[in-house]
Design an enzyme around this catalytic site. Structure first.
Site, PDB file in Angstrom:
ATOM      1  N   PRO A 102      12.359 -13.209  -0.022  1.00 13.11           N
ATOM      2  CA  PRO A 102      11.160 -13.433   0.796  1.00 13.11           C
ATOM      3  C   PRO A 102      10.381 -12.138   1.023  1.00 13.11           C
ATOM      4  CG  PRO A 102      13.088 -14.494   1.761  1.00 13.11           C
ATOM      5  CD  PRO A 102      13.585 -13.600   0.669  1.00 13.11           C
ATOM      6  N   ARG A 103       9.085 -12.274   1.132  1.00 19.03           N
ATOM      7  CA  ARG A 103       8.196 -11.121   1.334  1.00 19.03           C
ATOM      8  C   ARG A 103       8.498 -10.406   2.650  1.00 19.03           C
ATOM      9  NH1 ARG A 103       5.084  -7.009  -0.428  1.00 19.03           N
ATOM     10  NH2 ARG A 103       3.215  -6.696   0.811  1.00 19.03           N
ATOM     11  N   ASN A 114       2.111  -8.426  -5.645  1.00 13.86           N
ATOM     12  CA  ASN A 114       1.963  -7.423  -6.702  1.00 13.86           C
ATOM     13  C   ASN A 114       2.838  -7.735  -7.916  1.00 13.86           C
ATOM     14  OD1 ASN A 114       1.621  -5.099  -8.202  1.00 13.86           O
ATOM     15  ND2 ASN A 114       2.980  -3.874  -6.923  1.00 13.86           N
ATOM     16  N   LEU A 115       2.209  -8.114  -9.020  1.00 12.34           N
ATOM     17  CA  LEU A 115       2.951  -8.402 -10.239  1.00 12.34           C
ATOM     18  C   LEU A 115       3.180  -7.155 -11.094  1.00 12.34           C
ATOM     19  CD1 LEU A 115       0.590  -9.917 -12.934  1.00 12.34           C
ATOM     20  CD2 LEU A 115      -0.248  -9.407 -10.642  1.00 12.34           C
ATOM     21  N   ILE A 116       2.561  -6.035 -10.738  1.00 14.64           N
ATOM     22  CA  ILE A 116       2.686  -4.820 -11.542  1.00 14.64           C
ATOM     23  C   ILE A 116       4.106  -4.276 -11.492  1.00 14.64           C
ATOM     24  CG2 ILE A 116       1.846  -2.454 -11.859  1.00 14.64           C
ATOM     25  CD1 ILE A 116      -0.837  -3.416 -10.691  1.00 14.64           C
ATOM     26  N   GLU A 117       4.773  -4.394 -10.339  1.00 17.46           N
ATOM     27  CA  GLU A 117       6.172  -3.965 -10.232  1.00 17.46           C
ATOM     28  C   GLU A 117       7.034  -4.686 -11.261  1.00 17.46           C
ATOM     29  OE1 GLU A 117       7.831  -4.452  -6.383  1.00 17.46           O
ATOM     30  OE2 GLU A 117       6.841  -2.693  -5.546  1.00 17.46           O
ATOM     31  N   GLU A 161       0.820  -1.203   0.000  1.00 13.49           N
ATOM     32  CA  GLU A 161       0.000   0.000   0.000  1.00 13.49           C
ATOM     33  C   GLU A 161       0.861   1.262   0.000  1.00 13.49           C
ATOM     34  OE1 GLU A 161      -2.282  -3.379   1.700  1.00 13.49           O
ATOM     35  OE2 GLU A 161      -0.302  -2.538   2.066  1.00 13.49           O
ATOM     36  N   GLY A 181      14.391  -2.717   0.454  1.00 11.94           N
ATOM     37  CA  GLY A 181      14.405  -1.558  -0.411  1.00 11.94           C
ATOM     38  C   GLY A 181      15.122  -1.742  -1.730  1.00 11.94           C
ATOM     39  N   GLU A 182      15.404  -2.979  -2.132  1.00 15.36           N
ATOM     40  CA  GLU A 182      16.138  -3.209  -3.376  1.00 15.36           C
ATOM     41  C   GLU A 182      15.351  -4.023  -4.395  1.00 15.36           C
ATOM     42  OE1 GLU A 182      20.820  -3.014  -2.657  1.00 15.36           O
ATOM     43  OE2 GLU A 182      19.944  -4.895  -1.899  1.00 15.36           O
TER      44      GLU A 182
END
Length: 421
Positions: free
Chosen positions: A270-271, A337-340, A65, A312-313
């Site tokens: 990992p998430r 999120n696959l949009i990234e 988000e 952050g990478e």
């Protein structure tokens, strides 16, 4: 009356939140910080500072988000130079997520637990002119307190999976009044809008998905070049296991070890950062040939796997990748999120579980920006096919076309809400 019983339940559970924060703090120490904010308590100096400011407020619970909010944040700061921006979060990783903006008008805190008293103290302290709740953040007392104080609240980038819809239908007596106290619901897709309307929401409009407007940080190319050098990557093909969830790394690793591609390197990211150690132990358990991103010095030697144990990478990892296998889709987590990935022109492999990104996933498959597998056994066929240069070019173009088609939600949302500011 329903909200009264809901509030009683929240008050009953409130003491247990201390134990939950302490438990999580053992794995992620940042959970032990800023407890006062989580219960709606603020210092006298904080109240004094914020009492004279004009506030726009965005609630972005966690990493996804927060990243989605970045286009809105940038546009707000540009369009409203006299306002301050308050961003609230629910998790330390959300709070720590870089927004690639250096501006003294941005402040970030935790949103308090959803009791009437805590939410009232929060809104009375910061007095926002308007609030934007991202995606599915329906906090019933918070919304009611905002309504009572005449603070317009919008649910923006709103999404509601079929699974969540069925859950909310069971508690519709609680959900419906809260949805109707919102100033508006600005949905991602028509399917999301229909579900919100079926629950009783008013003023529902389709605005598109903010995540299509997110752009990589300005220094991504520089960072990825440095990362590539650090990891000694040269001419290898790279498979990125992006934002994997608990249990997925092991089943994926088991199948990849059987394939034994000579020129393929797999990066596990990992998430949740608190799981880095767990995944490292899993790689050791299988005696996999691997290195860690966090290693200060890496020897130049062949290896099959990389553990991306850094924060952050993600964009840099995508820059290195030829293909991304999306986490949360292999086991029933609903997908990440696959949009990234598409924004970085990296074709995606999706497992069977994509209900969190149902419409985007189906469109990616339909347009050729991605492929779906139903079992990991299909990787043996899919990987060589997707790594062909001709397939790579075609799928990268499909990613670009899909991104271009869906951009513009940020401006639509701002034009809708600007009369409230």
């Amino acid at each position: 009356m329903i909200r009264f019983f809901y509030s009683l339940l929240v008050y009953f559970l409130l003491p247990f939140t201390c134990f939950k924060l302490i438990y999580r703090g053992f794995r992620q120490p940042d959970y032990l910080k800023y407890w006062g904010e989580r219960y709606g308590f603020y210092s006298a100096s904080t109240k004094k500072i914020w009492d004279v400011r004009r506030i726009l407020w965005i609630h972005a619970v966690s990493v996804g988000e927060t990243k989605a909010a970045i286009p809105l944040i940038k546009l707000f700061l540009k369009k409203y130079p006299r306002h301050y921006l308050l961003i609230t979060h629910g998790t330390p990783t959300g709070r720590a997520t870089s927004i690639d903006i250096k501006d003294s008008r941005i402040s970030r805190i935790y949103l308090p637990f959803d009791t009437p008293d805590a939410t009232k103290r929060f809104l009375s302290t910061f007095k926002p002119e308007m609030g934007l709740l991202l995606e599915t953040e329906l906090w019933f007392n918070l919304i009611h307190q905002g309504f009572q104080k005449s603070i317009p609240l919008y649910l923006v980038n709103a999404r509601l999976s079929e699974k969540s819809f069925q859950l909310y239908k069971r508690i519709s007596l609680l959900v419906k009044p809260s949805l109707q106290e919102l100033k508006g619901v600005l949905a991602q897709t028509r399917n999301d809008a229909k579900r919100f309307e079926a629950l009783g929401a008013k003023n529902v409009e389709v605005m598109g998905n903010l995540k299509f407007d997110v752009t990589p940080p300005r220094d991504t190319n520089k960072q990825s070049a440095s990362l590539k050098k650090h990891l000694h990557l040269k001419n290898q093909s790279v498979l990125l296991i992006a934002s994997s969830r608990q249990g997925e790394e092991e089943v994926i690793l088991q199948h990849l070890l059987k394939l034994r591609y000579k020129n393929l390197v797999t990066i596990f990211v990992p998430r949740h950062p608190q799981r880095f150690k767990e995944v490292e132990l899993m790689l050791k358990k299988y005696r996999a040939s691997f290195i860690k991103r966090s290693d200060k010095k890496i020897k130049v030697k062949p290896y099959q796997f990389i553990l991306g144990d850094s924060m952050g990478e993600m964009y840099s990892y995508y820059t290195l990748a030829n293909i991304a296998l999306m986490g949360g889709t292999i086991l029933p987590y609903g997908g990440q999120n696959l949009i990234e990935s598409m924004a970085m022109k990296v074709p995606v492999i999706l497992g069977p579980h994509t209900y969190n990104f149902h419409d985007v996933s189906n469109e990616a498959i339909r347009t050729g920006a991605g492929l779906r597998i139903h079992t990991l056994n299909q990787l043996e066929k899919v990987l060589p096919q997707m790594l062909k240069s001709s397939s790579q070019l075609k799928m990268k173009q499909a990613c670009s076309d899909m991104m271009h088609t869906h951009q513009g939600a940020t401006l639509k949302i701002l034009n809708k809400i600007k009369s409230m500011i």
